[in-house]
Every structure is written in C-alpha cells, then in structure tokens.
Design a protein around this motif. Structure first.
Motif, PDB file in Angstrom:
ATOM      1  N   GLY A   1       0.780  -1.218   0.000  1.00 55.59           N
ATOM      2  CA  GLY A   1       0.000   0.000   0.000  1.00 55.59           C
ATOM      3  C   GLY A   1       0.810   1.264   0.000  1.00 55.59           C
ATOM      4  O   GLY A   1       0.245   2.363   0.159  1.00 55.59           O
ATOM      5  N   ALA A   2       2.114   1.182  -0.166  1.00 60.11           N
ATOM      6  CA  ALA A   2       2.959   2.372  -0.183  1.00 60.11           C
ATOM      7  C   ALA A   2       2.840   3.064  -1.529  1.00 60.11           C
ATOM      8  O   ALA A   2       2.631   2.433  -2.571  1.00 60.11           O
ATOM      9  CB  ALA A   2       4.411   2.002   0.095  1.00 60.11           C
ATOM     10  N   ALA A   3       2.971   4.370  -1.509  1.00 60.08           N
ATOM     11  CA  ALA A   3       2.885   5.157  -2.738  1.00 60.08           C
ATOM     12  C   ALA A   3       4.185   5.026  -3.522  1.00 60.08           C
ATOM     13  O   ALA A   3       5.282   5.060  -2.952  1.00 60.08           O
ATOM     14  CB  ALA A   3       2.616   6.620  -2.413  1.00 60.08           C
ATOM     15  N   THR A   4       4.063   4.873  -4.824  1.00 60.76           N
ATOM     16  CA  THR A   4       5.224   4.758  -5.709  1.00 60.76           C
ATOM     17  C   THR A   4       5.111   5.799  -6.800  1.00 60.76           C
ATOM     18  O   THR A   4       4.042   6.003  -7.382  1.00 60.76           O
ATOM     19  CB  THR A   4       5.308   3.357  -6.336  1.00 60.76           C
ATOM     20  N   THR A   5       6.202   6.465  -7.079  1.00 61.63           N
ATOM     21  CA  THR A   5       6.240   7.482  -8.128  1.00 61.63           C
ATOM     22  C   THR A   5       7.469   7.250  -8.993  1.00 61.63           C
ATOM     23  O   THR A   5       8.428   6.588  -8.587  1.00 61.63           O
ATOM     24  CB  THR A   5       6.304   8.898  -7.529  1.00 61.63           C
ATOM     25  N   GLY A   6       7.431   7.840 -10.161  1.00 67.66           N
ATOM     26  CA  GLY A   6       8.573   7.756 -11.053  1.00 67.66           C
ATOM     27  C   GLY A   6       8.605   6.478 -11.858  1.00 67.66           C
ATOM     28  O   GLY A   6       7.862   5.519 -11.612  1.00 67.66           O
ATOM     29  N   ARG A   7       9.505   6.488 -12.825  1.00 66.68           N
ATOM     30  CA  ARG A   7       9.662   5.329 -13.691  1.00 66.68           C
ATOM     31  C   ARG A   7      10.726   4.387 -13.155  1.00 66.68           C
ATOM     32  O   ARG A   7      11.625   4.805 -12.430  1.00 66.68           O
ATOM     33  CB  ARG A   7      10.040   5.779 -15.103  1.00 66.68           C
ATOM     34  N   LEU A   8      10.589   3.147 -13.545  1.00 64.42           N
ATOM     35  CA  LEU A   8      11.608   2.173 -13.186  1.00 64.42           C
ATOM     36  C   LEU A   8      12.822   2.354 -14.094  1.00 64.42           C
ATOM     37  O   LEU A   8      12.686   2.646 -15.289  1.00 64.42           O
ATOM     38  CB  LEU A   8      11.064   0.754 -13.328  1.00 64.42           C
ATOM     39  N   PRO A   9      14.019   2.194 -13.551  1.00 66.99           N
ATOM     40  CA  PRO A   9      15.218   2.300 -14.409  1.00 66.99           C
ATOM     41  C   PRO A   9      15.252   1.175 -15.429  1.00 66.99           C
ATOM     42  O   PRO A   9      14.926   0.030 -15.119  1.00 66.99           O
ATOM     43  CB  PRO A   9      16.373   2.197 -13.408  1.00 66.99           C
ATOM     44  N   LYS A  10      15.628   1.541 -16.640  1.00 65.50           N
ATOM     45  CA  LYS A  10      15.700   0.565 -17.718  1.00 65.50           C
ATOM     46  C   LYS A  10      17.140   0.304 -18.183  1.00 65.50           C
ATOM     47  O   LYS A  10      17.347  -0.518 -19.073  1.00 65.50           O
ATOM     48  CB  LYS A  10      14.869   1.044 -18.906  1.00 65.50           C
ATOM     49  N   SER A  11      18.083   1.001 -17.608  1.00 68.44           N
ATOM     50  CA  SER A  11      19.482   0.815 -18.020  1.00 68.44           C
ATOM     51  C   SER A  11      20.383   1.006 -16.817  1.00 68.44           C
ATOM     52  O   SER A  11      19.991   1.582 -15.797  1.00 68.44           O
ATOM     53  CB  SER A  11      19.870   1.813 -19.123  1.00 68.44           C
ATOM     54  N   VAL A  12      21.600   0.519 -16.947  1.00 68.91           N
ATOM     55  CA  VAL A  12      22.618   0.657 -15.913  1.00 68.91           C
ATOM     56  C   VAL A  12      23.858   1.263 -16.544  1.00 68.91           C
ATOM     57  O   VAL A  12      24.065   1.213 -17.766  1.00 68.91           O
ATOM     58  CB  VAL A  12      22.967  -0.699 -15.261  1.00 68.91           C
ATOM     59  N   ILE A  13      24.692   1.860 -15.709  1.00 66.45           N
ATOM     60  CA  ILE A  13      25.999   2.378 -16.132  1.00 66.45           C
ATOM     61  C   ILE A  13      27.050   1.369 -15.714  1.00 66.45           C
ATOM     62  O   ILE A  13      27.142   1.013 -14.535  1.00 66.45           O
ATOM     63  CB  ILE A  13      26.277   3.748 -15.507  1.00 66.45           C
ATOM     64  N   LEU A  14      27.832   0.894 -16.658  1.00 70.04           N
ATOM     65  CA  LEU A  14      28.871  -0.098 -16.375  1.00 70.04           C
ATOM     66  C   LEU A  14      30.218   0.599 -16.211  1.00 70.04           C
ATOM     67  O   LEU A  14      30.607   1.433 -17.033  1.00 70.04           O
ATOM     68  CB  LEU A  14      28.958  -1.124 -17.502  1.00 70.04           C
TER      69      LEU A  14
END
Length: 931
Positions: A35-48
């Motif tokens: 039930g916690a509020a979530t905002t923003g997009r999920l990360p789709k990439s990483v920095i190697l």
C-alpha cells in the motif's frame, strides 16, 4: 588472460544486469502490495564501470545477444585494454577480442542488405564509451591498447589519460587507478552529472552525455603546442559566445560569465598601470589594472601573448581585450565591445606551496596554477589588453594565496623553438646535452624531441644560472647554492607540459629535475601521425637557466621491452622457425644454436630475414589503403626487436642445452660406474630385482606399449589438450622431447667416449709394435670405427633435431602459461572444456612434435615446383617464420600458433604419405657417413 573465462564473465555480467533491473521491479511491486505510494519510472538501463579486463567484459556484455535492448547506455573503463590484450598469447583470447571489436564496429554502422537497402539504424548508437588510461606509470596496460580508435567513433566516446584529467593530473599504476582519491572524486561527480534531476534517470541523449564527460574530464589545454596552427578555441572548452551587459550598462562580449558576486569597481586612472615592455610581472594583489598596447608590444613578430599565474580566474585576476583605451567599459562609444577572455585561462596542477621560513620573511615564488594563451587571430581587432588584479580585501569566502605571482609576455614562437635531433638524443646516453637560456628569454619554449619520450625517456634538469643579482659563473659552490636560493625568491618554479599524439597530455610542475616520459608506442605497423613528443616549457623570463638532458640506458631498455614485448614474442617464434628451416636444409643437421647464429650473419641472411617481412607488411598496407608507418624508424625498431628476439632465443637454447649436457654426462658417468660394479653383492641384488620385474614387462599389454612407444605420449597429450587444458598437453610433448634428446645425447656421448678409448688403445699398441696383432684380436661383435662414427653422427643429428622442436614447443607452452594460471585459480569452481581453437592448434603442435623425424626433412612435398625447385619442409618453415614475423609486427603474437599448427598438419600428412608410398617409416634413422 583466458578466452573461455572472459566469455563466462560476460555471461555473468549479462545475468547481473538483468537481476539488478528485475530487483527494482520486484521492490516496487512489494511496496505496491503493502500500500505504499510509488512514483517515477523504473530504471531501464545501468551504467557499467570496468577496470582492466572488466572494461572489455563490459563492452562484450553490451553486444551479447541475450542482453535486453538499451539495458546499457554508458560505459566507463579504467585501464582497460580495448584494442587487444596486453600480450595476446592465447589464440582463443585473441580471436574473442577480434570478434567483439568487429561487432562493435558493425554496431555503429547502418544495417543494410547486400543490395544496399536500409534495414535498421546502428544497433548500439545509444552507447557512449569513455576510456581512462593510467598513463606511463601503468606497466601492465599501455595507453595504445586503451585507445578506442577504430572501435568507437569520436561522436560516441574518447580516451583520456588520468595525467590530463581535470583536477587529477596524475599518472597512476594499474591498481592505483581504483583508489586514487583525485580520480575517484572526479569520476563520481561526473557520473552524478549524468542523472537527470527531474526524472532521476540517466540522460538518454547521447550527445548530452558525451558533452558532460568532455566538460567534467577534459581540461582546456590543447592537444598540441604548435602555435602557428592553433585555432581560436584551442585553449578553451567549447562554450557558446554570448553578449551580456556589465554593471555600467555597456555591452561586454564574453565567452563565459564570471560569477555575479565577483565585481570590482573602477577606482580611476591613477590606479591603472601602463606597461611599456613586452613582459609584465605581478608580485602582489594590489587591485590595479595593467594596460598593454597590443599594436606596440605585439610588433616584430611577437604576435602571441601568454600569461601564467597562481591567482584564481575571476576572483583573483581578470583579462579583457579593448578596442580602445577607456577608463571603464561605460566610457566607450556605443557599438564598441570589450571582450573578456578570463574563461580561456585553464587550470594546471601546481606544485607544493612555498613555506615561509620565518614570520615576516620573504617566501619563494609561488608555482603557477593557470595559463592563458592568446593568438593573433583572437586579438585581431583589439588595441589593448588589460590584466586586472583584485585587491586582497575584496576576496571573500577563501583565504588569499600566501604569495601572488603572475607573468605575461608578448613573444615570437620561433624564438622559443628548440629541437632535439635523434643524434643528440642518442648521444645523451653517454653525455649530457646542455642548453643555456639567457635572461629575457621567451616565457614559453616549444621543445621538440624527434624520438618519442615513450621510447627514449630523458632526464630533464633545470638549474638557475642567474636572476640579475650576481654572475653565477664567478661563484664557488657555496655561492652558487646561495644564488639559487635568491633566485627562487624572484623566479616562479618552471612547468613542463608534455604532449604525445597517443597518450595525450602530461604536466610536470616544479620542474627542476624530472624524467620526462609519455606512454606511447611509436613506429608500430598501425601507428599514424607524428612520432615526436612536444614539450611546452614555461620559464620565468627574469632568470637565466642551464638546461640539460640525459638518457638512462636502463630506463630506455625497460621502456623498450614494455612497449614492444608483443613484437618480441612473435619474432622469437619466427627466429626458431628460421633456425628449423636451416636445420631442414643442411646436412649433417646443425645444432639449433648454430642455426640461429648462422641466420645472424650480416648482411646475409640477417637482412633478408629482418627486412623482407617489413616490406611485405608495407605492401599489405598499400593493398588495404592503410596509412604507412614512419618508414625509417619502423624499420630500425623492428630490426632491433628482431635482435632482441634472437638474444632471447639464444639464451633459452643455451640454458636448455646446458641442462641436457649436464644430465647426459651424469647419466653416462653413472652408467660406466655401474659397469664397474658388476660382480659385487649390490649389483647382484639389483640384478635379481630387475629379473623379478621382467615378469611385469613380459605382460602382453606392456609388450604392446613397448612396441609402440609413441602411443602413450600422443594419447595423453591430446586428451589433456582437449578436455583439461592445452598447456598440459604441451608439457607432455615437452617431456617426450626431453626424453628423446636425453637418450640421443647419451648415446652420442657414449659412442664418442668409446671411439676415444679405442683410439687411445690403438695408439698404445702402435707404440708397443703390436698394432697388427690387435687387429686380429679385437672382440667379436664390436663396431668398427666407421660404424661407430656413423652411429654417433646419427644420434647427434637426432638430438639437434629434437632440441630444435623442444625449443619451439617450449615457447608455445610458455605462451599458454598465463591462461594455465587463470585456470588453476578456478579449480573447484565451475569448469568447462577448453576452446576448440586452442585444443585444435595444440593438437597440431603435438602431431608436429611426435611425427616429425629426420627422414621428413629431405622429403619433397606434393606441391608444384617453385623456380624449378621441389617444395620441401624447409620452405614451409620459411613461410611460417615470415607469417610469425608479420604477426609480431601487428602485435598479434597469438597468430604464430596458426603457423605452427599448419607446419604440424603438413608434417603429419607427410608421415602418412610415407607410410602409404612405402617410403622409409617414421622413426627409422638415416646414417650419414663422413668420407
């Protein structure tokens, strides 16, 4: 250093990337269920971020077929070899590198069909790669290998040395690059700048990310010091020009605004100074403005202006260009603009700050921390240049510097050019090369070293000869030291900025005695551009100096071996193959040592063997339209590498030959002592034990194995190479060679000793007059003198032939040692079979070692005649040697296994043909008689 291990690491990185991205999704799902509020997009990439081989693994993971689309968009590597491994010794490793780099080249190309129809855009056009090299202190990975040239286009990445990074300015060792605080802080700030503050996601625009890397990592110092060819923006970053208004309301045409909090009021003309000389000096923060007449002071060819200071730009010093003289910018007519060039001043690393010996005493001059250069194009249209220095009380938020200094000068670049020719640099290995720089010299000297400092480092020393106080030439040693102390109070410490086209910029602050070295590999087959190293030397024009350069032979030798180790490895295999060619051609078979020595005879055959492959490489460059390397230095350095390879091979031969002869002499000595023990109790007991063990040897299996002695080594070597590790199979082959060499040498020594004893007995009988009776009383079955000589020669030929093969295969086994060490470190972990390429090539080497015999050396091959001559094995060795030489030139020594594998296949095929055609079977020895 193992191709299979790198592939496994690549697959693990792909799995780790997917697991990290999935973890974000799982964590968000868990919060939503709670039930916690979530905002923003999920990360789709990483920095190697990868260090050493990890950087290459990061690039390999980016093009892995199982990696999700756009899962990696930014790669930062630290001391990572991108062009090839530091020493490419394993075939599968070199092949894996070549395949990954080829995929990267294709990834930035537009995908099209064979007919030219568009299919899709570049597959990895969204990926930005930045390679940070450690510089000349990194002895494991050279900067040449860390370059992205030919792999990543300049629009998507670049390489920068840590020695030229903003706020770092240090060359560092291979492991130190991981924990060096200056670099860690700068890289951390750069990575944080890649995150969009509004979305919390990494920036997706490729150009924007590359601009951030450029702004955060690169300094404003140009990448060359050719004053005549520098453009207007060479000493500054690419910042858009814009018009602003100053506090008085007039327009100021500026490159970059100083902070609005930094403002100096105009105190009137009485505060201004009008400089009448070409050199201007600032020794205190006096709040004054210096005026310099560009038209007057910049005449007589002195059209360039350079300025060095330890004052902070904007808060400590500001520089403007004026179209005409005025009290302030507000006093100029409308439409006239004042150009502020303060932002063109670039920061350089400063040496340690001077200490005040006593309270109130004068301190030494401060080292410069910033430099500004203005060319004639930049000052065109302006009449005056002003240098405004802030007063001490106006500086807020930071303490003023302990000592203030600034020196500016109009100069002629031609007056400061000094070129060190190759002859003078080579002579510096025996004697110092001194140059006297008198007072009122140019502030900037452009030193050009004809031989790159990456190959020939020089010890550059500067000693103050005078500063207008005394004539140092009349002083004794104590007075000279006192004069040096006084000069340090008047002259700022010298600074050197060394630039090389391969490794970039290196700054040497407080340069009084320093070894100038850059990390480059000049005169390689793939090298382009100049080989010269340019050094910009900033010296106080108020002092005279005595400069000297010296070259350390040991330092040069160590740098040479570091830069050209790959070439030397490839050339070493070529040297052995050329020696085997000599053995296959001559009768009786010479030793491998004599064969190498005969190939070193000048001018023939040394020059053809050393020069012909170089000409072939240049011909290949012409066919492929590649740029030619510098011909003279490329030829000379390649021949020097060839000489080094001969020396290494000779040393290897001498050591192995010494071991064999010592072991053989000991064996023969013990065997002769054994014969003297016949009849005593110890011998009878050992004979009884041997008779008892003969029952074991009478078994059928043992008799079959003894009848086919090659079955066990062949089977063991091939099984180990295929299912365990190729190096282990080669070690079995080396053991077989060693046993054969030892047996042949023992037989040869035994025959030689017996022949010597018979000669001694015959001479004794001759002296007693019983020579004829001895001929009739010789023991039945004893070999004649001719048969003994023939037998000894046969055994000697066998030893020389097998010894040559042992040296060749020993070098091949040593090339697999790094891979074997990596394999041993992973015992107990997940194991897999060796790569097929490695196993196949090692199997070919095993067949070459087992099935090669003296009877094959004179056999002709079923190939068309060349110039009326039959193709024999010596010609195959020659072609293999030239191919190995070319592999060394290309810094791809692993390709020598292709040549050795081809020789092994041909030898094995020739053995099979001998059996089918009824020629002498393998293992049957020919006897050459000396008449």
């Amino acid at each position: 250093m193992d191709g299979r291990i790198l592939e496994e690491h690549t697959e693990y990185v792909v799995y780790a990337i997917h697991r990290i991205l999935d973890q974000y999704k799982e964590s968000r799902g868990a919060r939503e269920r709670e039930g916690a509020a979530t905002t923003g997009r999920l990360p789709k990439s990483v920095i190697l971020i990868g260090h050493s081989m990890g950087g290459f693994v990061a690039r390999a993971a980016t093009i892995h077929p199982h990696l999700r689309k756009s899962a990696v968009e930014t790669i930062l590597t630290l001391s990572s070899p991108h062009q090839s491994p530091p020493v490419a010794l394993q075939p599968s490793l070199g092949h894996y590198y070549a395949s990954i780099n080829q995929e990267w080249r294709k990834g930035y190309e537009v995908q099209a069909t064979h007919t030219g129809h568009y299919v899709s855009g570049p597959a990895i056009s969204h990926v930005v790669v930045v390679s940070i090299s450690g510089g000349y202190n990194d002895y494991q990975v050279r900067s040449k290998l860390e370059s992205l040239d030919g792999i990543v286009p300049p629009t998507h990445g670049f390489m920068i040395s840590s020695a030229s990074m903003k706020n770092v300015w240090l060359s560092m060792e291979h492991q130190a690059i991981l924990w060096c605080n200056q670099l860690v802080v700068q890289v951390s700030h750069t990575l944080l700048s890649l995150i969009d503050s509004r979305t919390g996601q990494p920036l997706s625009d490729t150009r924007q990310r590359l601009e951030i890397f450029t702004r955060m990592l690169r300094s404003g110092i140009p990448q060359s010091f050719n004053w005549k060819m520098q453009s207007q923006s060479s000493w500054s970053s690419h910042v858009p020009v814009k018009d602003v208004k100053d506090t008085a309301g007039s327009q100021v045409h500026t490159l970059f605004d100083c902070p609005s909090s930094v403002h100096w009021s105009d105190d009137g003309l009485e505060r201004d100074l009008y400089i009448q000389t070409t050199t201007v000096t600032v020794l205190a923060m006096d709040g004054r403005r210096r005026w310099l007449d560009i038209e007057k002071l910049g005449s007589n060819g002195k059209s360039h202006f350079i300025f060095v200071t330890n004052l902070a730009p904007c808060s400590g010093v500001r520089i403007h260009l004026w179209p005409q003289k005025g009290k302030s910018s507000s006093g100029l007519p409308a439409g006239k603009r004042v150009l502020e060039v303060t932002s063109k001043m670039v920061q350089i690393p400063a040496g340690p700050a001077p200490r005040q010996i006593e309270p109130g005493s004068q301190t030494e001059q401060a080292p410069p921390s910033a430099v500004l250069h203005l060319g004639p194009e930049e000052m065109h249209g302006f009449r005056f240049l002003t240098i405004s220095v802030a007063p001490r009380p106006t500086i807020s938020g930071r303490p003023p510097p302990a000592t203030s200094m600034a020196v500016g000068q109009f100069f002629n670049p031609d007056e400061g050019e000094i070129e060190f020719s190759p002859i003078s640099m080579l002579l510096a290995t025996h004697s110092h090369k001194d140059v006297l720089l008198k007072e009122d010299h140019p502030l900037a000297f452009n030193l050009s070293f004809a031989i790159s400092l990456g190959l020939l480092p020089v010890i550059f020393s500067l000693k103050t000869a005078g500063c207008g106080i005394k004539d140092s030439g009349l002083l004794d040693e104590a007075g000279d030291m006192e004069n040096t102390k006084l000069c340090k109070l008047r002259c700022f410490p010298p600074v050197a900025l060394a630039w090389d086209p391969t490794s970039g910029l290196h700054v040497f602050p407080n340069l009084y005695s320093e070894t100038l070295v850059v990390d480059s590999s000049p005169a390689l087959w793939a090298s382009t551009g100049t080989e010269k190293t340019t050094v910009l030397l900033l010296l106080d024009p108020h002092c005279s100096y005595k400069a000297s350069i010296a070259v350390s032979v040991t330092t040069v030798a160590s740098r040479f071996l570091l830069l050209y180790s790959s070439q030397i490895v490839g050339f070493s295999v070529a040297v052995i193959l050329f020696a085997l060619m000599r053995q296959a051609h001559a009768r009786p078979i010479p030793s491998i040592l004599k064969a190498v020595e005969s190939n070193l005879k000048i001018p023939f055959p040394f020059l053809p063997f050393a020069v012909v492959p170089i000409l072939v490489s240049l011909f290949f460059s012409f066919l492929t339209s590649q740029p030619f390397p510098p011909l003279f230095s490329f030829t000379i350095l390649s021949m020097i590498c060839y000489v080094f390879a001969n020396g290494f091979v000779i040393l290897l031969i001498l050591v192995s030959q010494l071991v064999f002869y010592v072991a053989a002499y000991i064996h023969v000595l013990i065997k002769r002592r054994w014969q003297l023990w016949e009849g005593n109790f110890c011998f009878l007991f050992l004979q009884w034990f041997m008779n008892l063990s003969s029952k074991f040897f009478s078994l059928k299996v043992v008799r079959v194995l003894r009848a086919n002695p090659l079955f066990i080594p062949i089977s063991a070597a091939i099984v180990l190479s295929t299912f365990v590790h190729p190096a282990l199979g080669l070690f079995i082959l080396l053991l077989s060679h060693a046993l054969c060499c030892h047996s042949s040498l023992c037989n040869s020594l035994t025959a030689s000793i017996r022949s010597h004893e018979r000669k001694k007995e015959l001479s004794d009988y001759k002296s007693e007059g019983n020579y004829l009776s001895q001929q009739f009383t010789s023991k039945p079955g004893s070999p004649s003198k001719e048969n003994s000589s023939s037998y000894g020669q046969t055994q000697e030929d066998t030893f020389h032939h097998r010894h040559g093969l042992l040296v060749l295969h020993l070098l091949a086994a040593l090339m697999f040692v790094p891979s074997l060490i990596s394999w041993l470190q992973r015992i107990g972990m997940h194991q897999s079979f060796p790569r097929f390429l490695d196993s196949f090539l090692c199997t070919c080497l095993i067949l070459h070692g087992i099935f090669s015999s003296e009877s094959l050396l004179n056999s002709s091959l079923p190939f068309p005649r060349i110039l009326g001559q039959e193709v024999r094995l010596n010609f195959i060795y020659l072609i293999a040697g030239i191919y190995s030489y070319l592999s060394g030139l290309a810094l791809e020594p692993y390709k020598v296994f292709y040549a050795m594998g081809a020789v092994g296949i041909i030898s094995f095929a020739m053995s099979i043909l001998q059996v089918w055609t009824g020629a002498p079977r393998f293992g049957r020895r020919r006897h050459w008689h000396r008449h």
